[in-house]
Design a protein around this motif. Structure first.
Motif, short mmCIF file in Angstrom:
data_model
loop_
_atom_site.label_atom_id
_atom_site.label_comp_id
_atom_site.label_asym_id
_atom_site.label_seq_id
_atom_site.Cartn_x
_atom_site.Cartn_y
_atom_site.Cartn_z
N LEU A 36 1.27 -3.92 -8.87
CA LEU A 36 0.56 -4.22 -7.63
C LEU A 36 -0.88 -3.72 -7.61
O LEU A 36 -1.52 -3.73 -6.57
N THR A 37 -1.41 -3.33 -8.76
CA THR A 37 -2.75 -2.74 -8.79
C THR A 37 -3.88 -3.76 -8.81
O THR A 37 -5.05 -3.38 -8.78
N ALA A 95 0.84 -1.20 0.00
CA ALA A 95 0.00 0.00 0.00
C ALA A 95 0.87 1.25 0.00
O ALA A 95 0.56 2.24 -0.68
N LEU A 96 1.98 1.22 0.72
CA LEU A 96 2.90 2.36 0.77
C LEU A 96 3.49 2.65 -0.62
O LEU A 96 3.58 3.82 -1.02
N LEU A 156 -6.06 0.60 -0.85
CA LEU A 156 -7.08 0.29 0.15
C LEU A 156 -7.42 -1.19 0.15
O LEU A 156 -7.61 -1.81 1.21
N LEU A 157 -7.49 -1.77 -1.04
CA LEU A 157 -7.81 -3.19 -1.13
C LEU A 157 -6.71 -4.05 -0.52
O LEU A 157 -6.99 -5.02 0.18
N TRP A 158 -5.45 -3.69 -0.75
CA TRP A 158 -4.34 -4.43 -0.13
C TRP A 158 -4.42 -4.35 1.39
O TRP A 158 -4.18 -5.35 2.08
N LEU A 159 -4.75 -3.17 1.92
CA LEU A 159 -4.88 -3.04 3.37
C LEU A 159 -6.04 -3.88 3.89
O LEU A 159 -5.93 -4.52 4.95
#
Length: 116
Positions: free
Chosen positions: A66-67, A35-36, A92-95
Motif C-alpha cells: 500500500l505504499t 492509512a491505519l 498521509l498521501l492516502w488520507l
C-alpha cells in the motif's frame, strides 16, 4: 407540481446525493483503513514486534503493498526514521487522496438551484 421553495423537490437529485454521500463515506473509510495499516506497521516496527509473528507479517505485507511506490523513496541513515518516512508519507498521501475524492463527490452531490 412541486413548490419552488421546497429544498428537496427532485427525488432523483435527492437519491443521487444520497448515493454520492454513501460512496464518499466508503472512500473515507477505505482510505482511512489503508492509512491505519501503514501507521500500525510503523508502530509495530518501532516497538520491536517479532518479525516472525503471523500478525506482524500480515501487517508488513499489507503495508508493503500500500505504499504507492514511495517505500524507500528517501534512503536515510536511521532505520527508525526510515520506517517512519517510508510508511508515513504514503499514509498521509492516502488520507489526502481520500479527502480529495470525498470533496469532489460532495461537490457533485450539492443541490443545484434551478436558476442556472
Amino acid at each position: 407540481m412541486t413548490d419552488a421553495r421546497e429544498p428537496h423537490g427532485n427525488p432523483i437529485g435527492t437519491a443521487v446525493r444520497g448515493v454520492l454521500g454513501l460512496i464518499a463515506g466508503v472512500v473515507r473509510l477505505v482510505t482511512g483503513l489503508i492509512a491505519l495499516v501503514l501507521v500500525l506497521h510503523i508502530v509495530l516496527v518501532i516497538l520491536g514486534a517479532n518479525p516472525q509473528n503471523g500478525v506482524t507479517q500480515l501487517i508488513a505485507a499489507l503495508a508493503d503493498s500500500l505504499t504507492l511506490g514511495l517505500r524507500d523513496l528517501f534512503l536515510l541513515g536511521n532505520p527508525t526514521v526510515q520506517v517512519i518516512v517510508s510508511y508515513g508519507l504514503p499514509a498521509l498521501l492516502w488520507l489526502a487522496i481520500g479527502a480529495v475524492i470525498v470533496r469532489v463527490l460532495r461537490l457533485f452531490g450539492r443541490p443545484r438551484s434551478g436558476l442556472a
